[in-house]
Enzyme design. Structure first.
Site, mmCIF file in Angstrom:
data_model
loop_
_atom_site.group_PDB
_atom_site.id
_atom_site.type_symbol
_atom_site.label_atom_id
_atom_site.label_comp_id
_atom_site.label_asym_id
_atom_site.label_seq_id
_atom_site.Cartn_x
_atom_site.Cartn_y
_atom_site.Cartn_z
ATOM 1 N N GLU A 80 1.158 -1.287 -0.184
ATOM 2 C CA GLU A 80 -0.001 0.365 0.510
ATOM 3 C C GLU A 80 1.455 1.583 -0.219
ATOM 4 O O GLU A 80 0.801 2.262 -0.561
ATOM 5 C CB GLU A 80 -0.587 0.328 1.252
ATOM 6 C CG GLU A 80 -2.083 -0.820 1.335
ATOM 7 C CD GLU A 80 -1.833 -2.788 1.916
ATOM 8 O OE1 GLU A 80 -0.952 -2.376 2.132
ATOM 9 O OE2 GLU A 80 -2.657 -3.659 1.108
ATOM 10 N N PHE A 142 -11.318 -7.627 14.220
ATOM 11 C CA PHE A 142 -10.087 -7.893 12.911
ATOM 12 C C PHE A 142 -9.909 -6.668 11.829
ATOM 13 O O PHE A 142 -10.876 -6.180 11.075
ATOM 14 C CB PHE A 142 -10.644 -9.141 12.323
ATOM 15 C CG PHE A 142 -10.033 -9.212 10.799
ATOM 16 C CD1 PHE A 142 -8.465 -9.910 12.025
ATOM 17 C CD2 PHE A 142 -10.014 -9.925 9.804
ATOM 18 C CE1 PHE A 142 -7.357 -10.358 11.091
ATOM 19 C CE2 PHE A 142 -9.094 -9.945 8.947
ATOM 20 C CZ PHE A 142 -8.251 -10.092 9.364
ATOM 21 N N GLN A 143 -8.955 -6.066 11.706
ATOM 22 C CA GLN A 143 -8.886 -5.237 10.733
ATOM 23 C C GLN A 143 -8.934 -4.208 11.235
ATOM 24 O O GLN A 143 -8.953 -2.756 10.181
ATOM 25 C CB GLN A 143 -8.479 -5.576 9.414
ATOM 26 C CG GLN A 143 -7.512 -6.952 9.054
ATOM 27 C CD GLN A 143 -7.609 -6.771 8.043
ATOM 28 O OE1 GLN A 143 -8.170 -6.834 6.912
ATOM 29 N NE2 GLN A 143 -6.187 -8.037 7.724
ATOM 30 N N LYS A 192 -17.273 -0.717 5.424
ATOM 31 C CA LYS A 192 -17.985 -2.013 4.599
ATOM 32 C C LYS A 192 -19.634 -1.441 4.646
ATOM 33 O O LYS A 192 -20.207 -1.736 3.428
ATOM 34 C CB LYS A 192 -17.881 -3.001 4.979
ATOM 35 C CG LYS A 192 -17.771 -4.278 4.055
ATOM 36 C CD LYS A 192 -17.593 -5.256 4.336
ATOM 37 C CE LYS A 192 -17.166 -6.949 3.672
ATOM 38 N NZ LYS A 192 -17.157 -7.643 3.836
ATOM 39 N N MET A 501 24.317 7.491 3.310
ATOM 40 C CA MET A 501 24.567 8.582 3.921
ATOM 41 C C MET A 501 23.819 8.169 5.503
ATOM 42 O O MET A 501 25.242 9.935 6.160
ATOM 43 C CB MET A 501 23.169 9.321 3.599
ATOM 44 C CG MET A 501 22.463 10.196 3.652
ATOM 45 S SD MET A 501 23.919 11.433 3.579
ATOM 46 C CE MET A 501 22.939 12.908 1.968
HETATM 47 C C1 LIG Z 1 11.924 4.830 5.396
HETATM 48 C C2 LIG Z 1 13.330 5.310 5.805
HETATM 49 N N1 LIG Z 1 13.931 4.887 6.711
HETATM 50 C C3 LIG Z 1 15.202 5.389 7.732
HETATM 51 C C4 LIG Z 1 15.842 6.199 6.967
HETATM 52 C C5 LIG Z 1 17.176 7.189 7.123
HETATM 53 N N2 LIG Z 1 18.161 7.151 6.223
HETATM 54 C C6 LIG Z 1 18.991 7.823 5.238
HETATM 55 S S1 LIG Z 1 18.805 7.702 4.139
HETATM 56 C C7 LIG Z 1 19.331 6.243 4.440
HETATM 57 C C8 LIG Z 1 20.697 6.017 4.197
HETATM 58 C C9 LIG Z 1 20.090 4.926 2.765
HETATM 59 O O1 LIG Z 1 20.535 3.895 1.445
HETATM 60 P P1 LIG Z 1 20.719 3.890 0.233
HETATM 61 O O2 LIG Z 1 19.552 3.839 -0.116
HETATM 62 O O3 LIG Z 1 21.492 3.189 -0.058
HETATM 63 O O4 LIG Z 1 21.279 5.262 -0.696
HETATM 64 P P2 LIG Z 1 22.771 5.883 -0.369
HETATM 65 O O5 LIG Z 1 22.605 6.748 0.512
HETATM 66 O O6 LIG Z 1 23.867 4.914 -0.123
HETATM 67 O O7 LIG Z 1 23.109 7.152 -2.037
HETATM 68 C C10 LIG Z 1 18.816 6.199 5.713
HETATM 69 C C11 LIG Z 1 18.830 4.380 6.571
HETATM 70 C C12 LIG Z 1 14.574 6.461 5.819
HETATM 71 N N3 LIG Z 1 15.147 8.532 5.173
HETATM 72 N N4 LIG Z 1 14.085 6.952 5.449
#
Ligand SMILES: Cc1ncc(C[n+]2csc(CCOP(=O)(O)OP(=O)(O)O)c2C)c(N)n1
Length: 587
Positions: A80, A142-143, A192, A501
């Protein structure tokens, strides 16, 4: 609002007109419809052609009505959250509210992230959620979840439908709210039994037009004040945010900037509002913005913020942001005034109207007044060249290579992380309305489904989805949907076998203690894509011509791009620091 931006519901000649054309001599006859049929009719009346969702028990009456009496195309997402992002992709491209569906309970909790994301990036969505039958509400059925309570803080509005005969009005209202003023997501929770309930429906008057309400007050004299501030300024800068793109005001922005000769910096959301190579474009500001922007803002004496909200990622330490500048803040949402920075002049207006008014007040000869300032900006540019220009750093070079094989009107989506910032820093953007990124919520998993939504909105377009291995894994199941729909989506997977990052922040600010940011067993994305029946190649083993062909051949493809794990996004402003203190190290 810019009249051109009011994209009216597209007439679909295949659909029977509803309501039927009124015959003034005859009392219009009421029809008996189920709540589900009312929803379908109302969506058609809004011009909706494609919706994304996943069915479940509490939404089956609506799905039955969709299949029996509607030509609306339903895209079956595999999660979703993706259905919400597919809808976002459509909405971000068309400017009109797009629709997503989720069943009660886990369907709703899964889609909430996409709604929160739409709220922070001001994207118009209408989410219709199934709910357990009315008599079970409050029994931990449920749900069952308290959908409206959950959705309220992360949507523009959340409604509970208690009767079938109110659904028509509710849906019209949901579209009006989603699209008017500052756009955003709206949720309607429909039990529903309400979907099954029969009601008498009289034809309604014409549908409301998007943007018909929430008109900000006229503020002509404020524009005169703004013009006076500009006339007194010596070092003005236009600080442009996503509101300019929402109002489709890029043309008038350029006109104003050129007439007055004012340098422009954009937020992440407004990249491309001025072409990347426009001489007045300073580039992006903020945490990973260009050094030249930080220095220009340090010296600027008048900041004209248009459709920008002084987000912490853009301003860094707020009291050190543009410290010498008077501020004119123009925004469609008056709640933004003074939230982070107190403006000297606040103008409550949509960006298009405001920029037109300002442009009309630019005095003859204004441009030459700022010659000295532009010369100073040129000096600063020479002193602080952007990393993308100054180095053949691998990620920037790859992005340039990718761009060279793509058409200029490519739609670009990203996920979240280093790859997102490298693309923001160096992709040659020419149009802001074709740049889709999760700016406010920063949601990993956005890129692929948003790209699919964009492709559904514009099947002839090429969509480039830049993603990271971590982000891609968050909605990788949508490769199944992509294979089914065969959309023209090119997935550029920056694979550094890490959450880059996070790794970067740990390296810079946590004593290089890397924790939970590297994958011990990297995934084989080429094989995974092929298993989903998507073509895939690896940039480390393919020739340039194979690479170009893969990008140009219609249909989906995944290209794995190996990236060194130690690569960093620079410059970077540490959390809580002033932008001018940005780090700019080379690993
Ligand atoms: C849903 C979610 N969980 C955690 C984060 C925290 N976060 C920001 S950047 C990142 C790493 C992203 O890794 P990747 O997609 O491999 O990109 P890269 O930085 O390696 O280019 C994380 C865990 C986020 N922004 N969104």
């Amino acid at each position: 609002m810019n009249p051109q931006s009011m994209i009216l519901p597209a007439a679909n000649p295949e659909l029977a007109p509803w309501p039927p054309t009124a015959n003034l001599n005859v009392e219009p006859r009421a029809e008996v419809l189920s709540g589900a049929e009312v929803i379908v009719r109302s969506l058609e009346q809004q011009g909706v052609r494609v919706i994304a969702g996943i069915p479940g028990g509490a939404l089956l009456p609506l799905y039955e009505a969709l299949s029996r009496c509607s030509r609306i195309r339903h895209v079956l997402a595999r999660h979703e959250q993706s259905a919400g992002f597919i809808a976002q992709g459509m909405a971000r491209i068309t400017g009109r509210a797009a629709v997503c569906l989720a069943t009660s309970g886990p369907g709703v909790t899964n889609i909430l992230t996409a709604l929160a994301d739409a709220k922070l990036d001001s994207v118009p969505l209408v989410c219709i959620a199934g709910q357990v039958p009315t008599h079970l509400i409050g029994t931990d059925a449920f749900q069952e979840v308290a959908t409206v309570d959950l959705a309220k803080p992360i949507t523009k509005a959340a409604f509970f439908a208690s009767r079938a005969d109110e659904l028509g009005e509710l849906i019209a209202e949901a579209f009006r709210i989603a699209e008017s003023g500052r756009p955003g997501p709206v949720l309607i929770d429909v039990p529903k039994d309400v979907q099954l309930q029969q009601c008498e429906l009289r034809p309604r008057s014409a549908p409301t037009q998007p943007g018909a309400q929430e008109r900000p007050p006229k503020c002509r004299s404020l524009y005169d004040e703004a013009a006076e501030l500009l006339a007194k300024a010596e070092r003005p800068v236009l600080y442009v945010g996503g509101g300019v793109v929402k109002a489709r005001a890029e043309g008038v922005l350029r006109r104003l900037a050129e007439q007055a000769g004012i340098p422009v910096t954009t937020t992440l959301m407004a990249l491309g509002a001025l072409r990347h190579d426009h001489p007045l474009n300073l580039g992006m500001l903020g945490m990973h913005g260009s050094m030249v922007t930080h220095h220009v803002l340090e010296e600027c004496d008048l900041l004209i913020a248009v459709g920008a909200r002084f987000d912490d990622r853009a301003t860094g330490k707020p009291d050190r942001f543009a410290p010498r500048a008077k501020i004119i803040h123009i925004d469609i949402d008056a709640r933004e005034f003074g939230k982070i920075k107190q403006p000297d002049l606040a103008i409550h207006a949509d960006a298009w109207t405001a920029l037109v008014q300002l442009a009309a007040r630019i005095r003859f000869g204004a441009k030459s007044r700022f010659d000295g300032w532009r010369n100073r900006v040129s000096d600063l540019r020479a002193r602080y060249p952007s990393r993308a220009e100054s180095s053949a750093a691998q990620p920037h070079a790859v992005i340039a290579r990718v761009a060279s094989h793509l058409p200029e009107d490519v739609i670009v989506t990203t996920d979240v992380g280093q790859h997102q910032m490298w693309v923001a820093q160096s992709f040659p953007f020419v149009r802001a309305d074709r740049w889709l990124t999760s700016g406010g919520l920063g949601t990993m998993g956005f890129g692929l489904p948003a790209a699919m939504g964009a492709a559904l909105a514009e099947p002839a377009a090429t969509i480039a989805c830049f993603t990271g291995d971590g982000s891609f894994l968050m909605n990788i199941q949508e490769l199944a949907t992509l294979a089914e729909l065969k959309l023209n989506v090119k997935i550029l997977l920056f694979d550094n076998a890490s959450l880059g990052m996070v790794r970067q922040q740990q390296s810079l600010f946590y004593g290089r203690r890397l924790c939970a940011s590297e994958y011990e067993r990297p995934s084989d994305f080429v094989r995974i894509a092929r298993a989903f029946d998507i073509d895939a190649i690896d940039l480390s083993t393919c020739s340039e011509s194979e690479f170009g062909t893969a990008l140009r051949r219609p249909g989906p493809v995944l290209i794995r791009i190996p990236i060194g794990a130690a690569e960093m996004v620079m410059p970077m402003v540490a959390a809580g620091a002033a932008n001018i203190e940005a780090l700019n190290v080379t690993q």
